[in-house]
Design an enzyme around this catalytic site. Sequence first.
Site, PDB file in Angstrom:
ATOM      1  N   PHE A 112       0.840  -1.191   0.000  1.00 49.81           N
ATOM      2  CA  PHE A 112       0.000   0.000   0.000  1.00 49.81           C
ATOM      3  C   PHE A 112       0.879   1.245   0.000  1.00 49.81           C
ATOM      4  O   PHE A 112       1.864   1.330   0.753  1.00 49.81           O
ATOM      5  CB  PHE A 112      -0.887   0.041   1.255  1.00 49.81           C
ATOM      6  N   ASP A 113       0.507   2.203  -0.824  1.00 50.57           N
ATOM      7  CA  ASP A 113       1.062   3.543  -0.714  1.00 50.57           C
ATOM      8  C   ASP A 113       0.543   4.147   0.595  1.00 50.57           C
ATOM      9  O   ASP A 113      -0.456   3.672   1.153  1.00 50.57           O
ATOM     10  CB  ASP A 113       0.606   4.365  -1.922  1.00 50.57           C
ATOM     11  N   LEU A 114       1.209   5.198   1.076  1.00 51.27           N
ATOM     12  CA  LEU A 114       0.786   5.817   2.342  1.00 51.27           C
ATOM     13  C   LEU A 114      -0.047   7.070   2.110  1.00 51.27           C
ATOM     14  O   LEU A 114      -1.271   7.064   2.285  1.00 51.27           O
ATOM     15  CB  LEU A 114       2.014   6.142   3.194  1.00 51.27           C
ATOM     16  N   ASP A 115       0.599   8.172   1.712  1.00 56.39           N
ATOM     17  CA  ASP A 115      -0.106   9.448   1.547  1.00 56.39           C
ATOM     18  C   ASP A 115      -1.169   9.347   0.460  1.00 56.39           C
ATOM     19  O   ASP A 115      -0.871   9.010  -0.687  1.00 56.39           O
ATOM     20  CB  ASP A 115       0.878  10.559   1.169  1.00 56.39           C
TER      21      ASP A 115
ATOM     22  N   ASP B 108      -2.626   5.722  -5.188  1.00 55.05           N
ATOM     23  CA  ASP B 108      -3.516   6.770  -5.695  1.00 55.05           C
ATOM     24  C   ASP B 108      -2.915   7.610  -6.816  1.00 55.05           C
ATOM     25  O   ASP B 108      -3.595   8.498  -7.336  1.00 55.05           O
ATOM     26  CB  ASP B 108      -3.945   7.693  -4.547  1.00 55.05           C
TER      27      ASP B 108
END
Length: 221
Positions: free
Chosen positions: A3-6, A161
């Site tokens: 997963f990406d964070l921001d 995202d």
Amino acid sequence: MLFDLDGTLTDPNGDIVAAMTSALDSVGAPVPADAVLRAHIGPPLLHTLGAFGLDPETAAVVMGRYREAYRANRSADTTVHDGMPELLASLRAAGVRIGVATSKPAEIARDVLDETGLAPLVDTIAGPGLDERDASKDLVVAMALAQHDHPDASTVQMVGDRSFDVLGARAHGIDTIGVLWGFGDATELREAGAVAVADTVLTLRGLLVGDPSELTAGTGS
């Protein structure tokens, strides 16, 4: 599962925009509108500062001041997207190992995960050093894969995202599901090669585990 964070797990918009505004203002550089700053959240910071027209020397100064401002005030406005803790918990309960792969320095990402309560739901954190020399998403994904003992790409999936997430994962033969509650849009994600796009966390859950019963209707951004 990476997963990406921001933008993907958390919404750091207020923290990042405030810190960037402060850092640019401190060197007398023009400060773009908040909407422009928000549109540049996701890529490595030096990439963003270059897009703002700063020379490398000035960009290095701004990056240092941004880090100071961000670390002094982080989590003041950072929130976890509704439904993400439940989704991560369900994946881990099913035996899925969860990795965070972010262009944010790993040291800072670890603090953010601790402060937002997500750390216990994550197995590994991959990100660059504070100098961001290894901040490109393909290098970050490579770090994440190494932390998971280099699994076969067909057994790994990325969730992010921005197009940078999709392209970074594609460099390793990994498919990405794009999400629309972050800082990118459907066109950006699909053009980069996302295999699917989720508009809510409920939709993402359906794509990943096929059973949305543990999340309430309407869960999303």
